[in-house]
Motif scaffolding. Structure first.
Motif, PDB file in Angstrom:
ATOM      1  N   ARG A 166      -6.968   5.278   0.054  1.00 13.71           N
ATOM      2  CA  ARG A 166      -5.632   4.789   0.403  1.00 13.71           C
ATOM      3  C   ARG A 166      -4.587   5.231  -0.619  1.00 13.71           C
ATOM      4  NH1 ARG A 166      -6.100  -0.925   3.584  1.00 13.71           N
ATOM      5  NH2 ARG A 166      -7.539  -0.161   5.172  1.00 13.71           N
ATOM      6  N   TYR A 167      -4.943   5.161  -1.880  1.00 13.44           N
ATOM      7  CA  TYR A 167      -4.001   5.597  -2.905  1.00 13.44           C
ATOM      8  C   TYR A 167      -3.707   7.086  -2.755  1.00 13.44           C
ATOM      9  CZ  TYR A 167      -1.921   6.648  -7.385  1.00 13.44           C
ATOM     10  OH  TYR A 167      -1.062   7.092  -8.366  1.00 13.44           O
ATOM     11  N   ARG A 168      -4.732   7.881  -2.577  1.00 15.98           N
ATOM     12  CA  ARG A 168      -4.556   9.331  -2.437  1.00 15.98           C
ATOM     13  C   ARG A 168      -3.766   9.678  -1.169  1.00 15.98           C
ATOM     14  NH1 ARG A 168      -5.668  10.391  -7.272  1.00 15.98           N
ATOM     15  NH2 ARG A 168      -7.801  10.295  -8.014  1.00 15.98           N
ATOM     16  N   VAL A 196       1.162  11.677   1.655  1.00 15.27           N
ATOM     17  CA  VAL A 196       2.311  11.557   2.559  1.00 15.27           C
ATOM     18  C   VAL A 196       3.604  11.297   1.782  1.00 15.27           C
ATOM     19  CG1 VAL A 196       0.956  10.857   4.559  1.00 15.27           C
ATOM     20  CG2 VAL A 196       1.908   9.094   3.062  1.00 15.27           C
ATOM     21  N   ASP A 197       3.499  11.386   0.456  1.00 11.47           N
ATOM     22  CA  ASP A 197       4.644  11.196  -0.418  1.00 11.47           C
ATOM     23  C   ASP A 197       5.306   9.846  -0.189  1.00 11.47           C
ATOM     24  OD1 ASP A 197       6.165  12.091  -2.561  1.00 11.47           O
ATOM     25  OD2 ASP A 197       7.734  12.906  -1.266  1.00 11.47           O
ATOM     26  N   HIS A 198       4.480   8.855   0.052  1.00  7.71           N
ATOM     27  CA  HIS A 198       4.950   7.493   0.256  1.00  7.71           C
ATOM     28  C   HIS A 198       5.016   6.812  -1.102  1.00  7.71           C
ATOM     29  CE1 HIS A 198       4.947   3.282   1.528  1.00  7.71           C
ATOM     30  NE2 HIS A 198       5.316   3.702   2.721  1.00  7.71           N
ATOM     31  N   ASN A 199       5.867   5.844  -1.233  1.00  9.12           N
ATOM     32  CA  ASN A 199       5.979   5.105  -2.485  1.00  9.12           C
ATOM     33  C   ASN A 199       4.649   4.451  -2.821  1.00  9.12           C
ATOM     34  OD1 ASN A 199       6.620   3.501  -4.645  1.00  9.12           O
ATOM     35  ND2 ASN A 199       7.893   2.092  -3.486  1.00  9.12           N
ATOM     36  N   THR A 200       3.932   5.027  -3.788  1.00  8.92           N
ATOM     37  CA  THR A 200       2.644   4.463  -4.179  1.00  8.92           C
ATOM     38  C   THR A 200       2.825   3.243  -5.071  1.00  8.92           C
ATOM     39  OG1 THR A 200       2.512   6.115  -5.916  1.00  8.92           O
ATOM     40  CG2 THR A 200       1.254   6.555  -3.917  1.00  8.92           C
ATOM     41  N   GLY A 201       4.047   2.801  -5.234  1.00  5.85           N
ATOM     42  CA  GLY A 201       4.320   1.618  -6.030  1.00  5.85           C
ATOM     43  C   GLY A 201       4.218   0.317  -5.250  1.00  5.85           C
ATOM     44  N   MET A 209      -1.455  -2.694  -0.133  1.00  5.16           N
ATOM     45  CA  MET A 209      -2.143  -1.431   0.107  1.00  5.16           C
ATOM     46  C   MET A 209      -3.577  -1.636   0.588  1.00  5.16           C
ATOM     47  SD  MET A 209      -2.755   1.724  -2.551  1.00  5.16           S
ATOM     48  CE  MET A 209      -4.171   1.128  -3.434  1.00  5.16           C
ATOM     49  N   LEU A 210      -4.234  -2.683   0.114  1.00  2.24           N
ATOM     50  CA  LEU A 210      -5.670  -2.817   0.345  1.00  2.24           C
ATOM     51  C   LEU A 210      -6.080  -3.853   1.386  1.00  2.24           C
ATOM     52  CD1 LEU A 210      -6.781  -2.662  -3.386  1.00  2.24           C
ATOM     53  CD2 LEU A 210      -6.945  -0.827  -1.680  1.00  2.24           C
ATOM     54  N   SER A 211      -5.270  -4.864   1.611  1.00  3.95           N
ATOM     55  CA  SER A 211      -5.746  -6.015   2.388  1.00  3.95           C
ATOM     56  C   SER A 211      -5.803  -5.806   3.894  1.00  3.95           C
ATOM     57  CB  SER A 211      -4.912  -7.253   2.079  1.00  3.95           C
ATOM     58  OG  SER A 211      -3.581  -7.062   2.507  1.00  3.95           O
ATOM     59  N   SER A 212      -5.043  -4.893   4.433  1.00  7.59           N
ATOM     60  CA  SER A 212      -5.038  -4.719   5.885  1.00  7.59           C
ATOM     61  C   SER A 212      -6.132  -3.760   6.324  1.00  7.59           C
ATOM     62  CB  SER A 212      -3.673  -4.202   6.346  1.00  7.59           C
ATOM     63  OG  SER A 212      -3.369  -2.995   5.681  1.00  7.59           O
ATOM     64  N   GLY A 213      -6.452  -3.811   7.595  1.00  6.18           N
ATOM     65  CA  GLY A 213      -7.420  -2.879   8.166  1.00  6.18           C
ATOM     66  C   GLY A 213      -6.848  -1.466   8.175  1.00  6.18           C
ATOM     67  N   ASP A 214      -7.693  -0.493   8.511  1.00  9.53           N
ATOM     68  CA  ASP A 214      -7.261   0.907   8.473  1.00  9.53           C
ATOM     69  C   ASP A 214      -6.071   1.192   9.384  1.00  9.53           C
ATOM     70  OD1 ASP A 214      -9.069   1.783   6.534  1.00  9.53           O
ATOM     71  OD2 ASP A 214     -10.595   2.315   8.011  1.00  9.53           O
ATOM     72  N   LYS A 245      -3.654  -0.857  10.491  1.00  9.83           N
ATOM     73  CA  LYS A 245      -2.415  -1.432   9.966  1.00  9.83           C
ATOM     74  C   LYS A 245      -1.993  -0.699   8.692  1.00  9.83           C
ATOM     75  CE  LYS A 245      -0.111  -5.726   8.833  1.00  9.83           C
ATOM     76  NZ  LYS A 245      -0.240  -7.181   8.660  1.00  9.83           N
ATOM     77  N   PHE A 246      -2.952  -0.336   7.847  1.00  7.15           N
ATOM     78  CA  PHE A 246      -2.618   0.435   6.645  1.00  7.15           C
ATOM     79  C   PHE A 246      -1.904   1.724   7.033  1.00  7.15           C
ATOM     80  CE2 PHE A 246      -3.739   4.178   4.157  1.00  7.15           C
ATOM     81  CZ  PHE A 246      -3.036   3.898   2.992  1.00  7.15           C
ATOM     82  N   ALA A 247      -2.507   2.469   7.948  1.00 11.60           N
ATOM     83  CA  ALA A 247      -1.940   3.760   8.343  1.00 11.60           C
ATOM     84  C   ALA A 247      -0.536   3.589   8.926  1.00 11.60           C
ATOM     85  CB  ALA A 247      -2.854   4.452   9.353  1.00 11.60           C
ATOM     86  N   ARG A 248      -0.406   2.667   9.857  1.00  8.07           N
ATOM     87  CA  ARG A 248       0.852   2.505  10.592  1.00  8.07           C
ATOM     88  C   ARG A 248       1.944   1.858   9.748  1.00  8.07           C
ATOM     89  NH1 ARG A 248       1.902  -1.801  13.396  1.00  8.07           N
ATOM     90  NH2 ARG A 248      -0.280  -2.378  13.613  1.00  8.07           N
ATOM     91  N   VAL A 249       1.630   0.721   9.144  1.00 10.07           N
ATOM     92  CA  VAL A 249       2.660  -0.067   8.466  1.00 10.07           C
ATOM     93  C   VAL A 249       2.891   0.396   7.026  1.00 10.07           C
ATOM     94  CG1 VAL A 249       3.313  -2.393   7.731  1.00 10.07           C
ATOM     95  CG2 VAL A 249       2.180  -2.056   9.929  1.00 10.07           C
ATOM     96  N   VAL A 250       1.822   0.606   6.285  1.00 11.46           N
ATOM     97  CA  VAL A 250       1.967   0.953   4.867  1.00 11.46           C
ATOM     98  C   VAL A 250       2.304   2.432   4.690  1.00 11.46           C
ATOM     99  CG1 VAL A 250       0.853   0.940   2.594  1.00 11.46           C
ATOM    100  CG2 VAL A 250       0.370  -0.903   4.219  1.00 11.46           C
ATOM    101  N   ALA A 251       1.555   3.307   5.386  1.00 11.76           N
ATOM    102  CA  ALA A 251       1.728   4.749   5.184  1.00 11.76           C
ATOM    103  C   ALA A 251       2.670   5.406   6.182  1.00 11.76           C
ATOM    104  CB  ALA A 251       0.366   5.440   5.226  1.00 11.76           C
ATOM    105  N   GLY A 252       3.019   4.700   7.245  1.00 16.54           N
ATOM    106  CA  GLY A 252       3.914   5.287   8.243  1.00 16.54           C
ATOM    107  C   GLY A 252       3.281   6.425   9.013  1.00 16.54           C
ATOM    108  N   ALA A 253       1.983   6.314   9.284  1.00 18.68           N
ATOM    109  CA  ALA A 253       1.256   7.367   9.996  1.00 18.68           C
ATOM    110  C   ALA A 253       0.426   6.718  11.105  1.00 18.68           C
ATOM    111  CB  ALA A 253       0.338   8.111   9.028  1.00 18.68           C
ATOM    112  N   SER A 254      -0.246   7.541  11.869  1.00 19.40           N
ATOM    113  CA  SER A 254      -1.143   6.992  12.875  1.00 19.40           C
ATOM    114  C   SER A 254      -2.533   6.833  12.255  1.00 19.40           C
ATOM    115  CB  SER A 254      -1.235   7.929  14.088  1.00 19.40           C
ATOM    116  OG  SER A 254      -1.956   9.109  13.740  1.00 19.40           O
TER     117      SER A 254
END
Length: 117
Positions: free
Chosen positions: A68-70, A75-80, A86-91, A93-102
């Motif tokens: 997830r960090y990598r 995706v040049d997303h704010n890793t801050g 970053m860790l608590s959601s399922g894959d 939700k992580f992809a869509r909400v945190v990383a802005g990807a599918s």
């Protein structure tokens, strides 16, 4: 043992142990220390993050934390963002909400770049 290791990290041992009692079943050498090294050296965060998010120590370094960090770096997303966020959601939700990807984009990248199915 575990308590001495946490004390050496200068974290609130009581808070970490009360939040994550399973920590006593974790190997310091094989489990806890590699996560702390990744947190401090790769992510550039302080050990005080462990106090804020003790659950960090419960996640798999190889299959959850590092990918997830990598990916956020990729995706040049704010890793801050917070460790919990970053860790608590399922894959998905992580992809869509945190990383802005599918989910498909994340899983394809993870498999290709890190060899994780």
């Amino acid at each position: 043992g575990t308590v001495a290791y946490l004390e050496d990290l200068s974290v609130d041992v009581t808070k970490v142990v009360n939040t994550l009692p399973a920590i006593f079943g974790c190997s310091i050498e094989k489990n806890l220390h590699p996560k702390v090294v990744f947190l401090t050296q790769e992510m550039g965060l302080s050990t005080s993050e462990i106090e804020r998010t003790p659950s960090f120590l419960s996640y798999s370094l190889r299959s959850r934390i590092e990918p997830r960090y990598r990916y956020l770096q990729h995706v040049d997303h704010n890793t801050g963002c917070s460790l919990s966020y970053m860790l608590s959601s399922g894959d998905e939700k992580f992809a869509r909400v945190v990383a802005g990807a599918s989910l498909e984009e994340y899983m394809t990248w993870r498999s290709k770049e890190l060899g994780i199915a």
